[in-house]
Scaffold this motif. Structure first.
Motif, PDB file in Angstrom:
ATOM      1  N   ARG A  10     -17.641 -10.706  10.395  1.00 48.23           N
ATOM      2  CA  ARG A  10     -17.878 -11.221   9.044  1.00 48.23           C
ATOM      3  C   ARG A  10     -17.636 -10.133   8.004  1.00 48.23           C
ATOM      4  O   ARG A  10     -17.059 -10.379   6.957  1.00 48.23           O
ATOM      5  CB  ARG A  10     -19.295 -11.765   8.931  1.00 48.23           C
ATOM      6  CG  ARG A  10     -19.551 -12.375   7.586  1.00 48.23           C
ATOM      7  CD  ARG A  10     -20.835 -13.115   7.524  1.00 48.23           C
ATOM      8  NE  ARG A  10     -20.993 -13.683   6.190  1.00 48.23           N
ATOM      9  CZ  ARG A  10     -22.075 -14.266   5.779  1.00 48.23           C
ATOM     10  NH1 ARG A  10     -23.108 -14.407   6.580  1.00 48.23           N
ATOM     11  NH2 ARG A  10     -22.152 -14.727   4.554  1.00 48.23           N
ATOM     12  N   MET A  11     -18.083  -8.922   8.299  1.00 48.27           N
ATOM     13  CA  MET A  11     -17.845  -7.811   7.380  1.00 48.27           C
ATOM     14  C   MET A  11     -16.347  -7.592   7.186  1.00 48.27           C
ATOM     15  O   MET A  11     -15.874  -7.441   6.049  1.00 48.27           O
ATOM     16  CB  MET A  11     -18.490  -6.527   7.904  1.00 48.27           C
ATOM     17  CG  MET A  11     -18.255  -5.329   6.998  1.00 48.27           C
ATOM     18  SD  MET A  11     -18.812  -3.767   7.694  1.00 48.27           S
ATOM     19  CE  MET A  11     -17.532  -3.457   8.897  1.00 48.27           C
ATOM     20  N   ARG A  13     -13.963  -9.767   7.492  1.00 48.47           N
ATOM     21  CA  ARG A  13     -13.435 -10.874   6.677  1.00 48.47           C
ATOM     22  C   ARG A  13     -13.767 -10.675   5.202  1.00 48.47           C
ATOM     23  O   ARG A  13     -12.922 -10.880   4.333  1.00 48.47           O
ATOM     24  CB  ARG A  13     -13.998 -12.214   7.156  1.00 48.47           C
ATOM     25  CG  ARG A  13     -13.334 -12.756   8.395  1.00 48.47           C
ATOM     26  CD  ARG A  13     -13.702 -14.208   8.655  1.00 48.47           C
ATOM     27  NE  ARG A  13     -15.131 -14.468   8.691  1.00 48.47           N
ATOM     28  CZ  ARG A  13     -15.913 -14.394   9.764  1.00 48.47           C
ATOM     29  NH1 ARG A  13     -15.386 -14.057  10.925  1.00 48.47           N
ATOM     30  NH2 ARG A  13     -17.199 -14.661   9.695  1.00 48.47           N
ATOM     31  N   GLU A  14     -14.996 -10.274   4.910  1.00 53.24           N
ATOM     32  CA  GLU A  14     -15.400 -10.082   3.516  1.00 53.24           C
ATOM     33  C   GLU A  14     -14.639  -8.931   2.874  1.00 53.24           C
ATOM     34  O   GLU A  14     -14.285  -8.992   1.694  1.00 53.24           O
ATOM     35  CB  GLU A  14     -16.905  -9.863   3.413  1.00 53.24           C
ATOM     36  CG  GLU A  14     -17.732 -11.070   3.807  1.00 53.24           C
ATOM     37  CD  GLU A  14     -17.447 -12.298   2.966  1.00 53.24           C
ATOM     38  OE1 GLU A  14     -17.179 -12.170   1.750  1.00 53.24           O
ATOM     39  OE2 GLU A  14     -17.477 -13.412   3.530  1.00 53.24           O
ATOM     40  N   LEU A  15     -14.377  -7.888   3.629  1.00 59.50           N
ATOM     41  CA  LEU A  15     -13.580  -6.777   3.098  1.00 59.50           C
ATOM     42  C   LEU A  15     -12.152  -7.241   2.813  1.00 59.50           C
ATOM     43  O   LEU A  15     -11.566  -6.865   1.791  1.00 59.50           O
ATOM     44  CB  LEU A  15     -13.577  -5.599   4.075  1.00 59.50           C
ATOM     45  CG  LEU A  15     -14.893  -4.827   4.184  1.00 59.50           C
ATOM     46  CD1 LEU A  15     -14.829  -3.819   5.322  1.00 59.50           C
ATOM     47  CD2 LEU A  15     -15.242  -4.143   2.875  1.00 59.50           C
ATOM     48  N   VAL A  17     -11.206 -10.317   2.058  1.00 54.19           N
ATOM     49  CA  VAL A  17     -11.275 -11.169   0.866  1.00 54.19           C
ATOM     50  C   VAL A  17     -11.404 -10.306  -0.380  1.00 54.19           C
ATOM     51  O   VAL A  17     -10.762 -10.559  -1.403  1.00 54.19           O
ATOM     52  CB  VAL A  17     -12.454 -12.167   0.975  1.00 54.19           C
ATOM     53  CG1 VAL A  17     -12.721 -12.853  -0.352  1.00 54.19           C
ATOM     54  CG2 VAL A  17     -12.180 -13.191   2.063  1.00 54.19           C
ATOM     55  N   GLY A  18     -12.214  -9.264  -0.312  1.00 55.36           N
ATOM     56  CA  GLY A  18     -12.377  -8.352  -1.437  1.00 55.36           C
ATOM     57  C   GLY A  18     -11.062  -7.684  -1.818  1.00 55.36           C
ATOM     58  O   GLY A  18     -10.720  -7.580  -2.995  1.00 55.36           O
ATOM     59  N   GLN A  23     -10.922  -6.623  -5.637  1.00 55.64           N
ATOM     60  CA  GLN A  23     -12.221  -6.006  -5.889  1.00 55.64           C
ATOM     61  C   GLN A  23     -12.129  -4.528  -5.523  1.00 55.64           C
ATOM     62  O   GLN A  23     -11.397  -4.143  -4.613  1.00 55.64           O
ATOM     63  CB  GLN A  23     -13.307  -6.678  -5.029  1.00 55.64           C
ATOM     64  CG  GLN A  23     -13.522  -8.136  -5.323  1.00 55.64           C
ATOM     65  CD  GLN A  23     -14.085  -8.345  -6.712  1.00 55.64           C
ATOM     66  OE1 GLN A  23     -14.993  -7.656  -7.139  1.00 55.64           O
ATOM     67  NE2 GLN A  23     -13.510  -9.296  -7.425  1.00 55.64           N
ATOM     68  N   LEU A  26     -17.774  -3.569  -3.003  1.00 54.80           N
ATOM     69  CA  LEU A  26     -18.536  -4.655  -2.396  1.00 54.80           C
ATOM     70  C   LEU A  26     -19.901  -4.106  -2.022  1.00 54.80           C
ATOM     71  O   LEU A  26     -20.016  -2.963  -1.579  1.00 54.80           O
ATOM     72  CB  LEU A  26     -17.862  -5.180  -1.130  1.00 54.80           C
ATOM     73  CG  LEU A  26     -16.620  -6.017  -1.267  1.00 54.80           C
ATOM     74  CD1 LEU A  26     -16.096  -6.387   0.119  1.00 54.80           C
ATOM     75  CD2 LEU A  26     -16.898  -7.275  -2.051  1.00 54.80           C
ATOM     76  N   LEU A  28     -22.656  -4.770   0.613  1.00 56.77           N
ATOM     77  CA  LEU A  28     -22.964  -5.478   1.850  1.00 56.77           C
ATOM     78  C   LEU A  28     -24.474  -5.502   2.047  1.00 56.77           C
ATOM     79  O   LEU A  28     -25.142  -4.477   1.922  1.00 56.77           O
ATOM     80  CB  LEU A  28     -22.327  -4.770   3.048  1.00 56.77           C
ATOM     81  CG  LEU A  28     -20.813  -4.660   3.077  1.00 56.77           C
ATOM     82  CD1 LEU A  28     -20.380  -3.891   4.313  1.00 56.77           C
ATOM     83  CD2 LEU A  28     -20.177  -6.026   3.054  1.00 56.77           C
ATOM     84  N   HIS A  30     -26.789  -6.058   4.949  1.00 59.27           N
ATOM     85  CA  HIS A  30     -26.788  -6.167   6.407  1.00 59.27           C
ATOM     86  C   HIS A  30     -28.192  -6.162   6.979  1.00 59.27           C
ATOM     87  O   HIS A  30     -28.384  -6.420   8.155  1.00 59.27           O
ATOM     88  CB  HIS A  30     -25.954  -5.045   7.040  1.00 59.27           C
ATOM     89  CG  HIS A  30     -26.220  -3.700   6.459  1.00 59.27           C
ATOM     90  ND1 HIS A  30     -27.410  -3.033   6.630  1.00 59.27           N
ATOM     91  CD2 HIS A  30     -25.448  -2.916   5.672  1.00 59.27           C
ATOM     92  CE1 HIS A  30     -27.342  -1.869   6.002  1.00 59.27           C
ATOM     93  NE2 HIS A  30     -26.158  -1.777   5.396  1.00 59.27           N
TER      94      HIS A  30
END
Length: 102
Positions: A10-11, A13-15, A17-18, A23, A26, A28, A30
């Motif tokens: 998930r991390m 994926r979020e990176l 997307v960022g 961006q 971010l 996080l 956790h």
């Protein structure tokens, strides 16, 4: 409660997307671990981020315990982005967060 490998996926994926949305930072969340002793996810996330910083995949990271005006890296970031001074975790020694500089 995700497993460690799920949290790391998930991390990642979020990176991604960022990066795609341009961006530069971010935050996080956790967590610190349900026992209060520093959970496996926190440890794995911090280890992965250190590796990513060393390999140039991210510019850096600031762990929650260092997210304060007295930390040199944090201070430089605050100088370039004054809105961060309003972050509720700033200076709170929150080990459950990490700020990632993409």
């Amino acid at each position: 409660m995700p497993k460690v490998h799920e949290a790391l996926q998930r991390m990642d994926r979020e990176l991604a997307v960022g990066r795609q949305s341009k961006q530069t930072l971010l935050k996080l969340i956790h967590g610190y671990g349900s026992t209060g002793a520093g959970g496996d996810i926190r440890i794995a996330v911090q280890k992965r981020l250190i590796e990513m910083a060393q390999s140039g995949q991210i510019r850096g990271c600031i762990f929650g315990e260092d997210w304060s005006k007295s930390d040199e890296t944090t201070w430089k970031l605050l100088q370039s982005n004054r809105d961060l001074k309003n972050d509720p975790d700033l200076g709170r020694n929150n080990r459950g967060i990490t700020v990632v500089i993409i």
